[in-house]
Design an enzyme around this catalytic site. Structure first.
Site, short mmCIF file in Angstrom:
data_model
loop_
_atom_site.label_atom_id
_atom_site.label_comp_id
_atom_site.label_asym_id
_atom_site.label_seq_id
_atom_site.Cartn_x
_atom_site.Cartn_y
_atom_site.Cartn_z
N LYS A 9 15.31 0.35 41.11
CA LYS A 9 15.02 1.11 39.90
C LYS A 9 14.36 2.45 40.25
O LYS A 9 14.79 3.51 39.78
CB LYS A 9 14.08 0.31 38.97
CG LYS A 9 13.80 1.01 37.65
CD LYS A 9 12.69 0.33 36.86
CE LYS A 9 11.34 0.81 37.35
NZ LYS A 9 10.22 0.38 36.49
N ASP A 19 15.02 -0.48 33.47
CA ASP A 19 13.63 -0.84 33.21
C ASP A 19 13.59 -1.85 32.06
O ASP A 19 14.63 -2.34 31.61
CB ASP A 19 12.78 0.40 32.92
CG ASP A 19 13.09 1.01 31.55
OD1 ASP A 19 14.11 0.62 30.92
OD2 ASP A 19 12.32 1.88 31.10
#
Length: 361
Positions: free
Chosen positions: A229, A247
């Site tokens: 991420k 997320d």
């Protein structure tokens, strides 16, 4: 002396009567009335049983009348999303029940079209969408992204100015006193673990990459505290290389929209990435995350103010009344500042406001 002859004459009549007696008995035996007698007795015996059954029926009927009738729950009707469910809709209060999900038989082509249309709609709503972490170079972005775990971007943006003013380069932060760094990072939470990560990744950058942030995924994920991420945030926003940032907001929304049923971030990334051209990935991430922070909240989505309500299978999970939904909007959609202290010019030109610095109230 009187004669008794008449008395003697009556004797034959008695004899005749005696002779007729057997015939009468035979007639009585042959009479059908006597055969019916047993049926009458049976009827008399059955009468009490019939009366008892009738009494039971009457008692049951009275009990039903006296007992309160059970209320049947009304059948749930699916909430129908308006053509444009926004706070501007007047005079229409959409139903507040949970929306029915689209048919399981939605084809792959239909899913791709719906997903891409949602992205186009969000691009019109958030034309100024951008990463909400303040940064001036890749090093600042990778550090800020690591610090953003378990806290808000606003809190990170309020904290990093002091950090980068004291330690502007990877070499500076690599040689820093951990206790001093911990004191600066305290407002972000988990400051000890975060101090270890940012000092560690700074040492790796200084020793392994010449003090420069690498532009490849396989190199970025080797840095302490950096996962896929974080790597995609850096690649997409510092190097212009497409990536999907999965997320918590992104995960929640793509499942609500039924783009995928996956729960693992890597599998979500792959499933959603297959619905869009690679060139759309970075902007798609911004659009989805911005929408999740401002309108499609985790606990109470503002469905009545959502611009993509007609395309959303989960319409009705949140507040559908336009005026009430408008009060749930966050950040600039609710008239409040965004997350960045130094936002892009396009954001300010669109009416967005800069966030206040740390300690300003």
């Amino acid at each position: 002396m009187k004669k008794t002859a008449p008395a003697k004459k009556a004797a034959p009549a008695k004899k005749a009567a005696k002779k007729a007696a057997p015939a009468k008995k035979a007639a009585k035996k042959a009479a059908p009335a006597k055969k019916a007698a047993p049926a009458k007795k049976a009827a008399k015996k059955a009468a009490p049983a019939n009366k008892q059954a009738s009494a039971k029926k009457q008692a049951s009927t009275k009990a039903r009348k006296q007992a309160p009738a059970k209320r049947q729950a009304p059948a749930k009707t699916p909430a129908v999303a308006p053509k444009k469910a926004s706070a501007a809709v007047k005079g229409v209060a959409p139903a507040k029940t949970v929306a029915a999900k689209p048919p399981r038989g939605e084809s792959r082509t239909a899913l791709v079209r719906r997903a891409r249309r949602i992205n186009r709609e969000l691009a019109e709503v958030y034309p100024y969408a951008h990463p909400e972490l303040d940064f001036e170079n890749p090093f600042q972005l990778v550090v800020a992204t690591v610090l953003s775990a378990q806290t808000t971007d606003l809190r990170v943006n309020q904290t990093t100015p002091a950090l980068f003013a004291k330690y502007p380069t990877p070499e500076d932060l690599a040689a820093a006193n951990p206790e001093e760094v911990e004191e600066i990072l305290r407002p972000t939470g988990f400051f000890r673990a975060k101090t270890k990560s940012v000092i560690g990744l700074s040492k790796a950058l200084a020793e392994d990459f010449g003090g420069e942030v690498p532009g490849r995924l396989e190199d970025l994920v080797k840095l302490p505290g950096v996962g896929r991420k974080t790597a995609f945030v850096v690649l997409g926003n510092a190097f212009g290389r497409p990536g999907i940032t999965v997320d918590t907001h992104f995960q929640r929304l793509v499942r609500r929209w039924q783009w995928t049923e996956e729960t693992d971030p890597d599998k979500i990334e792959a499933a959603v990435g297959a619905l869009f051209p690679k060139s759309d990935w970075t902007d798609l991430s911004h659009h989805v995350i911005w929408h999740g922070r401002r309108i499609c909240h985790a606990r109470k989505p503002a469905c009545g103010a959502c611009p993509i309500a007609p395309l959303c299978p989960a319409y009705g999970e949140g507040e559908t009344d336009p005026e009430k939904a408008k009060k749930l909007l966050k950040y600039e959609k609710g008239g409040f500042p965004g997350q960045r202290l130094n936002p892009p010019r396009a954001y300010l030109d669109a009416g967005g406001k800069a966030a206040p610095p740390l300690g300003s109230g």
